[in-house]
Scaffold this motif. Sequence first.
Motif, PDB file in Angstrom:
ATOM      1  N   LEU A 253       0.847  -1.184   0.000  1.00 48.22           N
ATOM      2  CA  LEU A 253       0.000   0.000   0.000  1.00 48.22           C
ATOM      3  C   LEU A 253       0.886   1.239   0.000  1.00 48.22           C
ATOM      4  CD1 LEU A 253      -2.671  -1.114   2.619  1.00 48.22           C
ATOM      5  CD2 LEU A 253      -2.741  -1.363   0.130  1.00 48.22           C
ATOM      6  N   SER A 254       0.520   2.241  -0.814  1.00 49.74           N
ATOM      7  CA  SER A 254       1.368   3.428  -0.926  1.00 49.74           C
ATOM      8  C   SER A 254       0.516   4.666  -1.123  1.00 49.74           C
ATOM      9  CB  SER A 254       2.354   3.276  -2.091  1.00 49.74           C
ATOM     10  OG  SER A 254       1.662   3.286  -3.321  1.00 49.74           O
ATOM     11  N   LEU A 255       1.142   5.780  -0.794  1.00 57.56           N
ATOM     12  CA  LEU A 255       0.531   7.081  -1.054  1.00 57.56           C
ATOM     13  C   LEU A 255       1.064   7.589  -2.388  1.00 57.56           C
ATOM     14  CD1 LEU A 255       1.039   8.690   2.478  1.00 57.56           C
ATOM     15  CD2 LEU A 255      -1.005   7.518   1.609  1.00 57.56           C
ATOM     16  N   PHE A 256       0.191   8.032  -3.232  1.00 56.03           N
ATOM     17  CA  PHE A 256       0.579   8.546  -4.549  1.00 56.03           C
ATOM     18  C   PHE A 256       0.318  10.049  -4.578  1.00 56.03           C
ATOM     19  CE2 PHE A 256      -0.531   9.833  -8.865  1.00 56.03           C
ATOM     20  CZ  PHE A 256       0.598   9.417  -9.567  1.00 56.03           C
ATOM     21  N   ILE A 257       1.353  10.811  -4.880  1.00 56.41           N
ATOM     22  CA  ILE A 257       1.233  12.268  -4.986  1.00 56.41           C
ATOM     23  C   ILE A 257       1.753  12.675  -6.360  1.00 56.41           C
ATOM     24  CG2 ILE A 257       1.918  14.498  -4.025  1.00 56.41           C
ATOM     25  CD1 ILE A 257       2.528  11.560  -1.852  1.00 56.41           C
ATOM     26  N   SER A 258       1.083  13.567  -7.033  1.00 51.02           N
ATOM     27  CA  SER A 258       1.527  14.032  -8.351  1.00 51.02           C
ATOM     28  C   SER A 258       1.466  15.550  -8.429  1.00 51.02           C
ATOM     29  CB  SER A 258       0.656  13.421  -9.461  1.00 51.02           C
ATOM     30  OG  SER A 258      -0.674  13.872  -9.371  1.00 51.02           O
ATOM     31  N   ASP A 259       2.325  16.079  -9.296  1.00 49.40           N
ATOM     32  CA  ASP A 259       2.332  17.507  -9.630  1.00 49.40           C
ATOM     33  C   ASP A 259       2.530  18.377  -8.388  1.00 49.40           C
ATOM     34  OD1 ASP A 259       2.309  19.688 -11.244  1.00 49.40           O
ATOM     35  OD2 ASP A 259       0.155  19.691 -11.627  1.00 49.40           O
ATOM     36  N   LEU A 260       3.690  18.150  -7.713  1.00 46.25           N
ATOM     37  CA  LEU A 260       4.037  18.937  -6.529  1.00 46.25           C
ATOM     38  C   LEU A 260       5.057  20.001  -6.937  1.00 46.25           C
ATOM     39  CD1 LEU A 260       4.808  17.656  -2.973  1.00 46.25           C
ATOM     40  CD2 LEU A 260       6.430  19.181  -4.101  1.00 46.25           C
ATOM     41  N   THR A 261       4.833  21.245  -6.508  1.00 45.60           N
ATOM     42  CA  THR A 261       5.710  22.359  -6.861  1.00 45.60           C
ATOM     43  C   THR A 261       6.068  23.140  -5.610  1.00 45.60           C
ATOM     44  OG1 THR A 261       4.554  22.546  -8.988  1.00 45.60           O
ATOM     45  CG2 THR A 261       6.030  24.348  -8.368  1.00 45.60           C
ATOM     46  N   VAL A 262       7.353  23.535  -5.512  1.00 47.48           N
ATOM     47  CA  VAL A 262       7.838  24.334  -4.390  1.00 47.48           C
ATOM     48  C   VAL A 262       8.229  25.711  -4.916  1.00 47.48           C
ATOM     49  CG1 VAL A 262       9.533  24.505  -2.527  1.00 47.48           C
ATOM     50  CG2 VAL A 262       8.676  22.261  -3.237  1.00 47.48           C
ATOM     51  N   PHE A 263       7.789  26.769  -4.222  1.00 47.91           N
ATOM     52  CA  PHE A 263       8.084  28.156  -4.599  1.00 47.91           C
ATOM     53  C   PHE A 263       8.852  28.832  -3.474  1.00 47.91           C
ATOM     54  CE2 PHE A 263       4.182  26.874  -6.686  1.00 47.91           C
ATOM     55  CZ  PHE A 263       4.331  27.320  -7.991  1.00 47.91           C
TER      56      PHE A 263
ATOM     57  N   THR B 255       5.727  12.773 -10.073  1.00 47.10           N
ATOM     58  CA  THR B 255       5.013  11.755  -9.287  1.00 47.10           C
ATOM     59  C   THR B 255       5.893  11.273  -8.145  1.00 47.10           C
ATOM     60  OG1 THR B 255       5.793   9.895 -10.629  1.00 47.10           O
ATOM     61  CG2 THR B 255       3.735  10.957 -11.302  1.00 47.10           C
ATOM     62  N   ALA B 256       5.235  10.851  -7.066  1.00 40.77           N
ATOM     63  CA  ALA B 256       5.922  10.255  -5.922  1.00 40.77           C
ATOM     64  C   ALA B 256       5.062   9.129  -5.380  1.00 40.77           C
ATOM     65  CB  ALA B 256       6.175  11.290  -4.846  1.00 40.77           C
ATOM     66  N   ASN B 257       5.675   7.942  -5.246  1.00 46.71           N
ATOM     67  CA  ASN B 257       5.022   6.806  -4.605  1.00 46.71           C
ATOM     68  C   ASN B 257       5.701   6.547  -3.273  1.00 46.71           C
ATOM     69  OD1 ASN B 257       2.878   5.408  -6.259  1.00 46.71           O
ATOM     70  ND2 ASN B 257       4.508   5.611  -7.800  1.00 46.71           N
ATOM     71  N   CYS B 258       4.907   6.561  -2.188  1.00 46.11           N
ATOM     72  CA  CYS B 258       5.431   6.376  -0.841  1.00 46.11           C
ATOM     73  C   CYS B 258       4.870   5.080  -0.274  1.00 46.11           C
ATOM     74  CB  CYS B 258       5.045   7.552   0.062  1.00 46.11           C
ATOM     75  SG  CYS B 258       5.533   9.159  -0.597  1.00 46.11           S
ATOM     76  N   GLN B 259       5.709   4.031  -0.288  1.00 50.22           N
ATOM     77  CA  GLN B 259       5.279   2.741   0.249  1.00 50.22           C
ATOM     78  C   GLN B 259       5.183   2.832   1.763  1.00 50.22           C
ATOM     79  OE1 GLN B 259       8.023  -0.432  -0.325  1.00 50.22           O
ATOM     80  NE2 GLN B 259       6.705  -1.987   0.583  1.00 50.22           N
ATOM     81  N   LEU B 260       4.064   2.336   2.321  1.00 53.30           N
ATOM     82  CA  LEU B 260       3.798   2.453   3.754  1.00 53.30           C
ATOM     83  C   LEU B 260       4.138   1.158   4.480  1.00 53.30           C
ATOM     84  CD1 LEU B 260       0.379   4.316   3.575  1.00 53.30           C
ATOM     85  CD2 LEU B 260       2.637   5.299   4.002  1.00 53.30           C
TER      86      LEU B 260
ATOM     87  N   LEU C 240      15.110   4.984  -0.868  1.00 52.46           N
ATOM     88  CA  LEU C 240      14.720   6.165  -1.638  1.00 52.46           C
ATOM     89  C   LEU C 240      15.229   5.994  -3.056  1.00 52.46           C
ATOM     90  CD1 LEU C 240      13.639   9.105  -1.871  1.00 52.46           C
ATOM     91  CD2 LEU C 240      15.915   9.880  -1.195  1.00 52.46           C
ATOM     92  N   SER C 241      14.350   6.237  -4.007  1.00 50.88           N
ATOM     93  CA  SER C 241      14.706   6.118  -5.413  1.00 50.88           C
ATOM     94  C   SER C 241      14.218   7.360  -6.153  1.00 50.88           C
ATOM     95  CB  SER C 241      14.082   4.853  -6.021  1.00 50.88           C
ATOM     96  OG  SER C 241      14.262   4.835  -7.420  1.00 50.88           O
ATOM     97  N   VAL C 242      15.129   7.961  -6.913  1.00 48.82           N
ATOM     98  CA  VAL C 242      14.769   9.125  -7.733  1.00 48.82           C
ATOM     99  C   VAL C 242      15.203   8.835  -9.162  1.00 48.82           C
ATOM    100  CG1 VAL C 242      15.022  11.599  -8.096  1.00 48.82           C
ATOM    101  CG2 VAL C 242      15.128  10.668  -5.775  1.00 48.82           C
ATOM    102  N   THR C 243      14.274   8.884 -10.085  1.00 46.84           N
ATOM    103  CA  THR C 243      14.584   8.715 -11.505  1.00 46.84           C
ATOM    104  C   THR C 243      14.171   9.972 -12.262  1.00 46.84           C
ATOM    105  OG1 THR C 243      12.433   7.655 -11.883  1.00 46.84           O
ATOM    106  CG2 THR C 243      14.303   6.212 -11.437  1.00 46.84           C
ATOM    107  N   ASN C 244      14.897  10.192 -13.360  1.00 48.75           N
ATOM    108  CA  ASN C 244      14.620  11.362 -14.204  1.00 48.75           C
ATOM    109  C   ASN C 244      14.734  12.657 -13.399  1.00 48.75           C
ATOM    110  OD1 ASN C 244      14.010  12.756 -16.543  1.00 48.75           O
ATOM    111  ND2 ASN C 244      11.795  12.552 -16.283  1.00 48.75           N
ATOM    112  N   LEU C 245      15.888  12.812 -12.725  1.00 46.49           N
ATOM    113  CA  LEU C 245      16.178  14.014 -11.953  1.00 46.49           C
ATOM    114  C   LEU C 245      16.922  15.003 -12.846  1.00 46.49           C
ATOM    115  CD1 LEU C 245      16.452  15.594  -9.241  1.00 46.49           C
ATOM    116  CD2 LEU C 245      18.554  14.280  -8.843  1.00 46.49           C
ATOM    117  N   ASN C 246      16.472  16.258 -12.887  1.00 44.31           N
ATOM    118  CA  ASN C 246      17.050  17.247 -13.795  1.00 44.31           C
ATOM    119  C   ASN C 246      17.245  18.584 -13.088  1.00 44.31           C
ATOM    120  OD1 ASN C 246      16.740  15.635 -16.397  1.00 44.31           O
ATOM    121  ND2 ASN C 246      14.610  15.722 -15.694  1.00 44.31           N
TER     122      ASN C 246
END
Length: 703
Positions: free
Chosen positions: A74-84, A96-101, A153-159
């Motif tokens: 089971l995981s939490l799915f979050i998409s389209d997060l922006t920091v200003f 996108t971010a998948n957080c396995q619980l 922790l896994s990060v793919t397609n980091l730019n």
Amino acid sequence: MYKYLKFNVSRKQRRIIGWAVFTAFFITVGLPLMFFYYWFDAKTVRQIVISQFDKQNYSVQIDGTVEPRSWHGLSLFISDLTVFDKRNQKILHINTANCQLSWPELIIGRYKVKRIAFNGVTFYRDALKSTNYATLFDYNTIANSEFSNLNSLSVTNLNLIESAATYIIRDANLQLYSLNSKKPTFHLGFKLARYQSDLNVYGKVSSIENGNINIEELNTAIVNPRVNFEMQSHARYVSKGQQLWIENSKGVVNGKKYSGTMAIDTILYSSYGLTVSSINAILNNPLKQFNQTISLNAYKIATDDFYDYNIDSLNLRYEAANVDQKFSANIELNDANLNESLNLVNNNCSVGLNINSSKQGRLFYGGLRGSCNFYLPVNQASFNLRGKLNGANTQLTGTYSHKDIIPELEVTAKVAALDLSKFILEEHSNQFLPLYSDASRLPFNWISIIDMKAKMFFEQLKLANLTLNNFDTELSVQKGQLNITKLDAGVYGGKLSGHAQINKVKNGFDISLANTITGIDLKRLFSNLFNVNAIIGSADLLINTHAESITNYQDLHKKMNGTVNLSVNNGGFSGVDFSLFLSPENLAAFQNRNVMMTNFTRLQANFSFVNGRSEKSQINFNSPTILANGTGLISFADNSIDYKLQVSSILPLNMQKIKSISIPVEINGELFSPKIYIQNMTLNAESGHQRNKTYKSGKRRGG
């Protein structure tokens, strides 16, 4: 077995077992699923995610979905997060971010994230440049939040992007494993798009003590089309101060042209930026003709934005050496700045130069100060320097680049009185020799270790016996060939102009000269070239010669090919005094004359050399009373002369009524110490009768 159970287990017991299984299933599966799906509150999850960031300096906006999903459990799915940031500039965007619980934590109704997988994480360069992004997260909150027990922790397609089309870091991947164990492992790999490089960092934690993480083997590799780096380090993370220390980094550098070793003392990364205590590197490029070495030492490199770096001190030393000579250049920079484009700018630069001969010691030296700018991605430097070379006040501006095996230099120079005499010293001698007697090697090996273009002006340039005044020249060196396209100077009281070419070949040098020399003091010229003082006058020379495979100064004339034209005004030469024949009364004194000099108004001589021999050279000279012409052999190759002159003297009125004298002269023997013979002299009387007499001179030296 079934019968046995059926016989021994009562109905009540079966009910107890059934309810126990149902209760266990409901607690371990039903409750987590009910809590996760039925009681899922997207607003609460949003706040949990937002609280992980520094809310005082940043704002977080989630425009996509926040929902429960099945991902490795089971995981939490979050998409389209922006920091200003505070100026509403976009700092960070996560697709996108998948957080396995943690399943056990869900049983008791709590979220605990075990594993996170980000995909499509983008940092924006313009906003980051003015932001201390090390404080992007609220680490105190994280330590006591749902993310405190993160294991992977896994990060793919980091730019990291500069604009929509320009990437600084592209396609990065970060993997962190076993974070809650005693020995986590990690791997970071990404492309530095601007520098066309791939960087990979991987390692394993050796111990965790009091919140401090120790990494015994931290491996770093940088792969570039031109150079590769591989280093091993020790590292430790101090959680209390949020500091990452990387120490005792040692490794190798391999490139198309250079290879060597590199060592970095200490690297400190913290919320205040990055500081490197010292970097030391030694690179070598062994070639057949010479060896090249570059040594680099840099101290206290610091940045707080990872775009502009301040360097307290940097020392760069370049050496190129072969059997005969060693060239070294030492560059020291203080308080330098390295920007994001890897351009190193400095206005407090000092440069030291040295050329040493294995046989003659130091030939050239200098110290200069000014500004030096380095453009590392293209291996280029520019400079504006003032100082002294061999004691002469000097101003230099230009560029230096090292894109290929051979470095390239483009320079404009203005120099005062520069003394390069030691370049022409004979081996094991402290005395200057005339060029004709000098067997020392030509000092042009340096043209094979550097390519250059130069415009230079010397108020005075001293080369042993030769001194050039107001010397203005333009030259280029390319692939072992020196072309002097402009050559203007005052020399021997006259003016030199023309051009020259020197080409490095297997067994020496090919040299071509095309020069015009006007108004020179011929005695000074012949004295310096040949140690000869036998001829004086104001001379013009036209030189168009070449010599092949020469190694020393003597070869310049012994292997000479081409033409030399000489024109002398109001001069004279010693060895015989034809003025004796202007009065027959003087003939008796001919044999007893110790110092003899023939003066002339004008002399013309033309020489055509083949391998140092001019077999049909011509000479003529005249004065109001003398007319002479001749032809013969002059050989530098075997130091010989065989010449025949016909001299005619017109006599004034005399008692013997001799109108003129015809004097045949033979000159042969050593070139600069010949024997002079006068035979069958004819006396032409006014009556038309001729009387013949023969005279012979002794051996006469040209000096």
